[in-house]
Design a protein around this motif. Sequence first.
Motif, mmCIF file in Angstrom:
data_model
loop_
_atom_site.group_PDB
_atom_site.id
_atom_site.type_symbol
_atom_site.label_atom_id
_atom_site.label_comp_id
_atom_site.label_asym_id
_atom_site.label_seq_id
_atom_site.Cartn_x
_atom_site.Cartn_y
_atom_site.Cartn_z
ATOM 1 N N HIS A 1 -1.318 6.991 -5.808
ATOM 2 C CA HIS A 1 -2.611 6.309 -5.896
ATOM 3 C C HIS A 1 -3.372 6.386 -4.565
ATOM 4 O O HIS A 1 -2.769 6.492 -3.506
ATOM 5 C CB HIS A 1 -2.409 4.827 -6.254
ATOM 6 N N GLU A 2 -4.678 6.284 -4.698
ATOM 7 C CA GLU A 2 -5.515 6.159 -3.507
ATOM 8 C C GLU A 2 -5.787 4.660 -3.350
ATOM 9 O O GLU A 2 -6.213 4.005 -4.314
ATOM 10 C CB GLU A 2 -6.818 6.920 -3.745
ATOM 11 N N ILE A 3 -5.531 4.107 -2.173
ATOM 12 C CA ILE A 3 -5.584 2.645 -2.010
ATOM 13 C C ILE A 3 -6.792 2.203 -1.185
ATOM 14 O O ILE A 3 -7.075 2.760 -0.129
ATOM 15 C CB ILE A 3 -4.301 2.129 -1.299
ATOM 16 N N LEU A 4 -7.450 1.185 -1.686
ATOM 17 C CA LEU A 4 -8.585 0.618 -0.950
ATOM 18 C C LEU A 4 -8.359 -0.881 -0.761
ATOM 19 O O LEU A 4 -7.857 -1.558 -1.659
ATOM 20 C CB LEU A 4 -9.887 0.812 -1.723
ATOM 21 N N THR A 5 -8.744 -1.372 0.412
ATOM 22 C CA THR A 5 -8.717 -2.821 0.636
ATOM 23 C C THR A 5 -10.066 -3.214 1.238
ATOM 24 O O THR A 5 -10.824 -2.362 1.705
ATOM 25 C CB THR A 5 -7.593 -3.244 1.614
ATOM 26 N N SER A 6 -10.327 -4.500 1.226
ATOM 27 C CA SER A 6 -11.599 -4.970 1.774
ATOM 28 C C SER A 6 -11.406 -6.369 2.347
ATOM 29 O O SER A 6 -10.380 -7.008 2.110
ATOM 30 C CB SER A 6 -12.637 -4.984 0.650
ATOM 31 N N LYS B 1 0.838 -1.209 0.000
ATOM 32 C CA LYS B 1 0.000 0.000 0.000
ATOM 33 C C LYS B 1 0.872 1.259 0.000
ATOM 34 O O LYS B 1 0.595 2.227 -0.708
ATOM 35 C CB LYS B 1 -0.927 0.001 1.222
ATOM 36 N N LYS B 2 1.922 1.186 0.800
ATOM 37 C CA LYS B 2 2.831 2.330 0.905
ATOM 38 C C LYS B 2 3.458 2.660 -0.453
ATOM 39 O O LYS B 2 3.520 3.824 -0.863
ATOM 40 C CB LYS B 2 3.953 1.968 1.894
ATOM 41 N N MET B 3 3.898 1.624 -1.148
ATOM 42 C CA MET B 3 4.539 1.832 -2.453
ATOM 43 C C MET B 3 3.556 2.442 -3.445
ATOM 44 O O MET B 3 3.910 3.323 -4.232
ATOM 45 C CB MET B 3 5.065 0.490 -2.992
ATOM 46 N N LEU B 4 2.320 1.953 -3.402
ATOM 47 C CA LEU B 4 1.307 2.459 -4.330
ATOM 48 C C LEU B 4 0.916 3.896 -3.972
ATOM 49 O O LEU B 4 0.722 4.737 -4.854
ATOM 50 C CB LEU B 4 0.078 1.544 -4.324
#
Length: 302
Positions: free
Chosen positions: A124-129, A116-119
């Motif tokens: 980028h805006e990062i989403l997880t689920s 996530k950090k790299m992205l």
Amino acid sequence: MRILLQFPQGLKQFALAESAKFEKEGHEVFLSATPCWGACDLALEEAKKTGAQKLVHYGHCKYHEVTEKGLEIEYRLYPIDADLQILKSSLEKINQYKKIGVVTTVSHIHQLDEMKKMLKAAGHEILTSKGSLAIMDGQILGCDASAASKLAPKVDAIVYVGGGEFHPLGIDASKPILAINPYANESYFLNKQIEEKRKKQLGMLIACSQAKRIGILVSIKSGQFSLKAAEAAKARLKELGKSPSILVTGEVDFDSLKDFNSFDAYITTACPRLTDDSERIGKPIINMAQLPALFSLIKESK
Ligand code: SF4
């Protein structure tokens, strides 16, 4: 204490080192040598036969509730550090997408924050689920990629980081899906393969609806056993004029199935991803999620 250690395929090479640790503590250790592909497949029978008081299942987290009298069950993750350099060098492929959903397997879930950090660093805006069977945020299983499909309406693209195509091919999403494989040091969009797989499954569904003799596979594996569902499917298929039989097994052996030389198609109530193995089975095969569509197709054709 008598302890049975169970490692999935790909991790069995680490069993002896883990066994030595338990033996050093004075435990009597047994190693399960049967194939294992997921936490849906606990070595309960081996534990029973060896009189083990504890089963340590490596490499997966809990999948389903199992209570076995006199047997303690422990799940131990086996994190593997993947070289994420390939993620960095793949960023240009998702340049045009702002919102990115990220998923990975249990082996690399400890690296999710780093991914996530790299992205994020690339803007980028990062989403997880969280999935339904997969219990950790961002984790997908072969039979549960809902952590990705839930994100699909909210993101511009989905990034999967991990080995092989088995896990990301289970993703059902209309967004671009970039598979980043740190082992093969490559990354590519998987949408074409996912679409081909979908078409193949549809073809097998149609073939199954035209089949007369249908084998319904039931596995006795702890997290796959579904006899009631198989019996219900058998009853309905009979009503619809088919000749179904229930086939009970542990590990599905393709040669053994071929030896029946009796079935035109199969339905798996066991691992739903057996549908990926239709070539090895030599017949069309569908899973339980496709049953309602199968029944509709048979009814329509009457
Ligand atoms: S049911 Fe199949 S896909 Fe799901 S965890 Fe078990 S082996 Fe993997």
